[in-house]
Design an enzyme around this catalytic site. Structure first.
Site, PDB file in Angstrom:
ATOM      1  N   THR A  79       0.696  -1.079  -0.015  1.00  0.00           N
ATOM      2  CA  THR A  79       0.059  -0.153   0.091  1.00  0.00           C
ATOM      3  C   THR A  79       0.838   1.354  -0.118  1.00  0.00           C
ATOM      4  O   THR A  79       0.178   2.342   0.155  1.00  0.00           O
ATOM      5  CB  THR A  79      -0.940   0.013   1.266  1.00  0.00           C
ATOM      6  OG1 THR A  79      -0.104  -0.106   2.369  1.00  0.00           O
ATOM      7  CG2 THR A  79      -2.073  -1.110   1.138  1.00  0.00           C
ATOM      8  N   TYR A  80       2.156   1.157  -0.151  1.00  0.00           N
ATOM      9  CA  TYR A  80       2.901   2.482  -0.216  1.00  0.00           C
ATOM     10  C   TYR A  80       2.523   3.203  -1.457  1.00  0.00           C
ATOM     11  O   TYR A  80       2.311   2.687  -2.512  1.00  0.00           O
ATOM     12  CB  TYR A  80       4.237   2.080  -0.094  1.00  0.00           C
ATOM     13  CG  TYR A  80       5.369   1.638   1.007  1.00  0.00           C
ATOM     14  CD1 TYR A  80       4.388   1.636   2.110  1.00  0.00           C
ATOM     15  CD2 TYR A  80       6.610   1.358   1.048  1.00  0.00           C
ATOM     16  CE1 TYR A  80       5.218   1.389   3.435  1.00  0.00           C
ATOM     17  CE2 TYR A  80       7.159   0.929   2.077  1.00  0.00           C
ATOM     18  CZ  TYR A  80       6.401   1.061   3.399  1.00  0.00           C
ATOM     19  OH  TYR A  80       7.033   0.478   4.371  1.00  0.00           O
ATOM     20  N   THR A  81       2.216   4.615  -1.279  1.00  0.00           N
ATOM     21  CA  THR A  81       1.862   5.416  -2.046  1.00  0.00           C
ATOM     22  C   THR A  81       0.381   4.944  -3.115  1.00  0.00           C
ATOM     23  O   THR A  81       0.769   4.798  -4.317  1.00  0.00           O
ATOM     24  CB  THR A  81       2.956   5.913  -3.099  1.00  0.00           C
ATOM     25  OG1 THR A  81       3.721   4.988  -3.652  1.00  0.00           O
ATOM     26  CG2 THR A  81       3.765   6.918  -2.308  1.00  0.00           C
ATOM     27  N   ASP A  82      -0.282   4.164  -2.281  1.00  0.00           N
ATOM     28  CA  ASP A  82      -1.435   3.526  -2.899  1.00  0.00           C
ATOM     29  C   ASP A  82      -1.157   2.613  -4.027  1.00  0.00           C
ATOM     30  O   ASP A  82      -1.741   2.401  -5.096  1.00  0.00           O
ATOM     31  CB  ASP A  82      -2.411   4.672  -3.311  1.00  0.00           C
ATOM     32  CG  ASP A  82      -2.896   5.449  -2.267  1.00  0.00           C
ATOM     33  OD1 ASP A  82      -2.934   5.124  -1.283  1.00  0.00           O
ATOM     34  OD2 ASP A  82      -3.123   6.896  -2.626  1.00  0.00           O
ATOM     35  N   GLY A  83       0.195   1.963  -3.857  1.00  0.00           N
ATOM     36  CA  GLY A  83       0.449   1.050  -5.086  1.00  0.00           C
ATOM     37  C   GLY A  83       1.468   1.664  -5.910  1.00  0.00           C
ATOM     38  O   GLY A  83       1.858   0.813  -6.748  1.00  0.00           O
TER      39      GLY A  83
END
Length: 354
Positions: A61-65
């Site tokens: 999920t870092y920076t929404d993918g």
């Protein structure tokens, strides 16, 4: 202590070779309101790899993918030369209870999504990202072992979990012949040293390499914050960086500024930057394998890499340790003190050799 990114280290009780500084990719993408656009992120990646770095850290999920998607693009030509670490358990779809957590459904779905975004058929290192207090440890370990047996994951690890649960999991994996944990990621820095109570000693005893995240305490140890940032008005300022997150997290305190003052003094004596001193101190811990550095610009990354060349005098290390020291608490202070030793050894000298 001069090192380079190709001064590789073994990761925990495994044969996997990794660089002494891992490149954190949470800054790849700007969906969180700060970070690096694709072209700037590519420069960060190229700079790190060209210096011999091979260890890159991200999460589903870092920076929404976007972090994984960008890494999938950047690693197309040299995937086999890199050690890619990602994580599962954080909620991937708001309102869907099974899109987060440590359980098997979340684990397998998250891994499949990461494989697609990273454009690879295997993940070198998979972390359980955040302990959920609900999933049985046997379910977690068996799921991880199944992924390893399928070849979709090579090594497994854990982050943000209680020491007693990690040690329990390692014992169960050993007894049942399942894939053991090889790494532990925790927050650790001159400002956040509570991992020295149980987590780091546990990791050394059980064969887990320690990979500290936030080794600069959200930028506090760079010296870019001042005591005026303690005010509510300054805390609300949004300047396109992680500043608001750091301030809101309570990292700006008089105690922490006292630590920063000594870091700045030592940096001036060495002709280095405060960030390099903070990172170099973390690197010196024998239980630490590779701090995870997160830069937003090539200049910041260049500065971070300079930590590999820093060497301290004994007096400088003593000052840094003293200003950042914490009490270990029960039972550690008792066991480490003269009274505790007298209870088990009397006045005899007994040396441990291992």
């Amino acid at each position: 202590m001069s090192l380079t990114l190709d001064s590789y280290r073994l990761l925990g009780r495994s044969g996997l070779r990794v660089s002494p500084l891992a490149l954190g990719a949470a800054t790849f993408g700007t969906e969180w309101g700060w970070g690096a656009e694709q072209d700037e992120a590519r420069k960060l990646f190229d700079l790190y790899v060209e210096r011999g770095g091979n260890f890159i850290d991200t999460a589903t999920t870092y920076t929404d993918g976007s972090s994984e998607r960008l890494l999938g693009e950047f690693t197309r030509d040299n995937r086999e030369s890199l050690v890619l670490a990602t994580k599962y358990t954080t909620l991937r779809r708001p309102g869907d209870p099974n899109s987060g957590g440590s359980h098997r459904k979340s684990m397998f779905a998250s891994v499949e999504a990461s494989l697609r975004r990273l454009r690879t058929d295997y993940i070198d290192l998979l972390y359980l990202h955040v302990w959920d207090f609900t999933t049985p440890v046997e379910e977690i370990l068996r799921g991880m072992d199944d992924l390893v047996r399928q070849g979709k994951v090579l090594y497994v690890a854990i982050s943000n979990a209680p020491a007693w649960q990690v040690s329990r999991m390692q014992a169960i994996a050993d007894l049942r012949g399942w894939s053991p944990l090889v790494a532990l990621q925790i927050e650790y820095s001159l400002i956040e040293r509570t991992g020295e109570r149980d987590l780091i000693p546990m990791a050394r005893e059980l064969g887990l390499g320690v990979l500290p995240y936030s080794p600069l305490a959200g930028g506090v140890l760079t010296g870019k914050y001042g005591r005026d940032d303690l005010t509510a008005a300054n805390a609300a300022v949004d300047d396109g960086t992680r500043r608001r997150v750091t301030v809101a997290g309570g990292a700006l305190t008089e105690r922490n500024f006292a630590v920063v003052d000594v870091v700045k003094e030592v940096a001036a004596e060495l002709g280095r930057t405060p960030a390099q001193v903070g990172l170099a101190w973390t690197l010196r811990n024998p239980g630490v394998t590779a701090p995870v550095i997160g830069a937003r610009t090539p200049a910041q990354l260049e500065d971070n890499l300079g930590a590999l060349e820093v060497d301290f005098t004994a007096a400088q290390l003593a000052r840094l340790d003293e200003v950042s020291a914490l009490t270990l608490g029960i039972p550690h202070d008792l066991l480490a003190g003269d009274f505790g030793r007298t209870l088990t050894r009397g006045d005899m000298s007994i040396e441990a050799r291992r």
